[in-house]
Design an enzyme around this catalytic site. Structure first.
Site, PDB file in Angstrom:
ATOM      1  N   LEU A  16     -23.794  -3.609  46.189  1.00  0.00           N
ATOM      2  CA  LEU A  16     -22.340  -3.222  46.918  1.00  0.00           C
ATOM      3  C   LEU A  16     -21.869  -1.711  46.382  1.00  0.00           C
ATOM      4  O   LEU A  16     -21.629  -0.859  47.256  1.00  0.00           O
ATOM      5  CB  LEU A  16     -21.243  -4.262  46.266  1.00  0.00           C
ATOM      6  CG  LEU A  16     -19.890  -4.021  46.727  1.00  0.00           C
ATOM      7  CD1 LEU A  16     -19.831  -4.367  48.243  1.00  0.00           C
ATOM      8  CD2 LEU A  16     -18.998  -5.170  45.930  1.00  0.00           C
ATOM      9  N   ASN A  17     -21.887  -1.419  45.169  1.00  0.00           N
ATOM     10  CA  ASN A  17     -21.649   0.002  44.630  1.00  0.00           C
ATOM     11  C   ASN A  17     -22.023   0.096  43.316  1.00  0.00           C
ATOM     12  O   ASN A  17     -22.456  -0.893  42.765  1.00  0.00           O
ATOM     13  CB  ASN A  17     -20.371   0.405  45.055  1.00  0.00           C
ATOM     14  CG  ASN A  17     -19.452  -0.444  44.189  1.00  0.00           C
ATOM     15  OD1 ASN A  17     -19.276  -0.428  42.957  1.00  0.00           O
ATOM     16  ND2 ASN A  17     -18.422  -1.107  44.890  1.00  0.00           N
ATOM     17  N   GLY A  40     -21.488   2.982  39.792  1.00  0.00           N
ATOM     18  CA  GLY A  40     -20.603   4.063  39.343  1.00  0.00           C
ATOM     19  C   GLY A  40     -21.139   4.401  37.779  1.00  0.00           C
ATOM     20  O   GLY A  40     -21.919   3.613  37.323  1.00  0.00           O
ATOM     21  N   ALA A  41     -20.232   5.143  36.954  1.00  0.00           N
ATOM     22  CA  ALA A  41     -20.476   5.415  35.818  1.00  0.00           C
ATOM     23  C   ALA A  41     -20.284   4.187  34.872  1.00  0.00           C
ATOM     24  O   ALA A  41     -20.843   3.925  33.792  1.00  0.00           O
ATOM     25  CB  ALA A  41     -19.580   6.427  35.249  1.00  0.00           C
ATOM     26  N   GLY A  78     -20.987   1.045  36.207  1.00  0.00           N
ATOM     27  CA  GLY A  78     -21.766  -0.256  36.101  1.00  0.00           C
ATOM     28  C   GLY A  78     -22.345  -0.147  37.359  1.00  0.00           C
ATOM     29  O   GLY A  78     -21.857   0.664  38.435  1.00  0.00           O
ATOM     30  N   THR A  79     -23.149  -1.243  37.820  1.00  0.00           N
ATOM     31  CA  THR A  79     -23.525  -1.497  39.054  1.00  0.00           C
ATOM     32  C   THR A  79     -22.872  -2.845  39.672  1.00  0.00           C
ATOM     33  O   THR A  79     -23.152  -3.860  38.951  1.00  0.00           O
ATOM     34  CB  THR A  79     -25.074  -1.738  39.050  1.00  0.00           C
ATOM     35  OG1 THR A  79     -25.693  -0.358  38.596  1.00  0.00           O
ATOM     36  CG2 THR A  79     -25.641  -1.931  40.613  1.00  0.00           C
ATOM     37  N   VAL A  80     -22.494  -2.996  40.765  1.00  0.00           N
ATOM     38  CA  VAL A  80     -21.882  -4.225  41.312  1.00  0.00           C
ATOM     39  C   VAL A  80     -22.499  -4.615  42.622  1.00  0.00           C
ATOM     40  O   VAL A  80     -23.149  -3.742  43.529  1.00  0.00           O
ATOM     41  CB  VAL A  80     -20.361  -3.635  41.918  1.00  0.00           C
ATOM     42  CG1 VAL A  80     -19.686  -4.968  42.066  1.00  0.00           C
ATOM     43  CG2 VAL A  80     -19.516  -3.264  40.689  1.00  0.00           C
ATOM     44  N   LYS A 110     -20.627  -7.642  38.316  1.00  0.00           N
ATOM     45  CA  LYS A 110     -20.613  -6.329  37.809  1.00  0.00           C
ATOM     46  C   LYS A 110     -21.538  -6.389  36.518  1.00  0.00           C
ATOM     47  O   LYS A 110     -21.032  -6.970  35.723  1.00  0.00           O
ATOM     48  CB  LYS A 110     -19.238  -5.669  37.594  1.00  0.00           C
ATOM     49  CG  LYS A 110     -19.315  -4.186  36.702  1.00  0.00           C
ATOM     50  CD  LYS A 110     -17.788  -3.838  36.586  1.00  0.00           C
ATOM     51  CE  LYS A 110     -17.767  -2.491  35.922  1.00  0.00           C
ATOM     52  NZ  LYS A 110     -16.341  -1.861  35.693  1.00  0.00           N
ATOM     53  N   ASP A 139      -5.939   5.158  34.744  1.00  0.00           N
ATOM     54  CA  ASP A 139      -7.022   5.629  35.511  1.00  0.00           C
ATOM     55  C   ASP A 139      -7.007   5.324  37.245  1.00  0.00           C
ATOM     56  O   ASP A 139      -7.983   4.783  37.784  1.00  0.00           O
ATOM     57  CB  ASP A 139      -8.309   5.012  35.038  1.00  0.00           C
ATOM     58  CG  ASP A 139      -9.505   5.902  35.794  1.00  0.00           C
ATOM     59  OD1 ASP A 139      -9.386   7.067  36.029  1.00  0.00           O
ATOM     60  OD2 ASP A 139     -10.618   5.411  35.447  1.00  0.00           O
TER      61      ASP A 139
END
Length: 390
Positions: free
Chosen positions: A44-45, A47-48, A50-52, A67, A164
């Site tokens: 799915l996506n 980032g800093a 984690g991976t989802v 996640k 954030d």
């Protein structure tokens, strides 16, 4: 890509399986060790934090998001963020805040503990994708801002400042339901905010002036962020795209004007000297900042105040440099541009229980101590929930 791998001896092979997922953007693989109820994983996506992946839940027959926290025990800062996010996700509950469905680790002892997984409801898009692919009509703009405000009001009522908020931390589905996620930087409202925020690394573009200039901050930093996101939804470009902290302030005051002496007098000596040394700027008209041409004219509805003029008025009051003059979340929710959506059970939902200990933000803990805290919390969750069939 989905590939079954040999299961680590530490895992219960009758209950867990391993699946390797390819990140097509980074060109890297990530191995998920998850209960066998979760199948058909797809990227799915990433980032800093984690991976989802998306997955099918065989127990509930629903699609979910899973996640895998990204290396939570490599540094103290990442461990603190992981602990904070885990606690808040397990306690904060509101229709406009992402819902935690399950949480687990395949690791059975502190010595082998290295992975944490969070299972959440699946939302099809993040707001960043929506902003840069679609022109949003007034009704959708208004509804998205309303839902964002409902989410932060609930957080604030529960004693939490998100800190954030940005388009990539907000997700939506095809029915335009919006939810806020990622609580790794959230903090309790009543902590001492007069000190510099050493771990406040919120994305620069959405950072409030009081944070940039080193002033004490309040929950109004979240209002500023929502205002920046609102403008981005209209203009399809970042409103204040600063290259660094100093340039971020330059971008803000060149649009909103030089603040008055009362605000500058509250700054520290060096910040005040710097602000006074800059050329004075008059504020630009909001009709230039978010012009009529950036709205979809055929979607205006003056009867319910869905017009560019009313939208700009809300934005004007959310983007005040001085937080004392900036709208509160209550002010914003009562503004005509969003008030048509007002539902008492969404706006005034009972505060969530918040087990997050504000003192722990300032505790001088080692990486091992943070790891143990997280392990104990995950074990507690697993003891209270049936992670395999519940």
């Amino acid at each position: 890509m989905e590939v079954d791998l040999p299961v680590h001896n530490e895992y219960d092979a009758s209950r867990f399986h391993q699946v390797t997922i390819r990140d097509p953007i980074a060109g890297a693989d990530s191995t998920f060790t998850i209960p066998t109820r979760y199948v058909n994983l797809s990227f799915l996506n990433a980032g800093a934090q984690g991976t989802v992946v998306m997955a099918d839940d065989l127990v509930t027959t629903q699609r979910v998001a899973i996640k895998k926290m990204q290396q939570p025990f490599v540094m103290t800062m990442s461990a603190k963020r992981a602990y904070r996010e885990f606690i808040l996700l397990t306690t904060i509950k509101h229709p406009n805040i992402i819902r935690l469905l399950n949480a687990f680790t395949p690791d059975t002892s502190l010595s082998t503990f290295r992975e944490v997984y969070l299972v959440m409801e699946l939302m099809t898009h993040n707001l960043h994708e929506v902003i840069h692919r679609l022109r949003l009509d007034h009704k959708t703009l208004s509804f998205f801002v309303y839902q964002s405000l409902c989410a932060i009001k609930h957080l604030h009522n529960s004693g939490v400042i998100h800190r954030d908020l940005k388009p990539s931390n907000i997700v939506v589905n095809d029915r335009c339901v919006l939810k806020v996620l990622d609580f790794g930087l959230a903090r309790k409202k009543n902590v001492d905010t007069s000190m510099r925020m050493s771990d406040y690394v919120v994305t620069r573009y959405y950072r409030a002036p009081e944070v940039i200039l080193g002033l004490p901050y309040s929950e109004k930093v979240d209002i500023w962020s929502v205002g920046c996101i609102f403008a981005e939804m209209i203009n399809h470009t970042v409103l204040f795209p600063g290259k660094d902290r100093i340039d971020q302030w330059t971008k803000i005051y060149s649009v909103l004007g030089t603040p008055d002496d009362h605000f500058i007098s509250q700054l520290g000596q060096s910040a005040a000297m710097y602000v006074r040394s800059l050329p004075r700027h008059q504020a630009r008209a909001f009709s230039e900042i978010v012009p009529d041409t950036n709205f979809l004219p055929e979607t205006e509805n003056p009867r319910v105040h869905l017009t560019p003029h009313v939208a700009r008025d809300l934005l004007f009051n959310m983007l005040k440099i001085n937080p004392e003059e900036r709208y509160s979340v209550e002010d914003a929710l009562n503004h005509p541009y969003v008030k048509l959506w007002f539902k008492d059970d969404e706006v005034n939902a009972p505060a969530s229980e918040n087990r997050y200990d504000q003192e722990i933000d300032f505790a001088d803990k080692t990486l091992i101590e943070w790891k143990e805290l997280i392990f104990n919390e995950v074990q507690r969750y697993q003891a209270d929930h049936d992670i395999f069939t519940g």
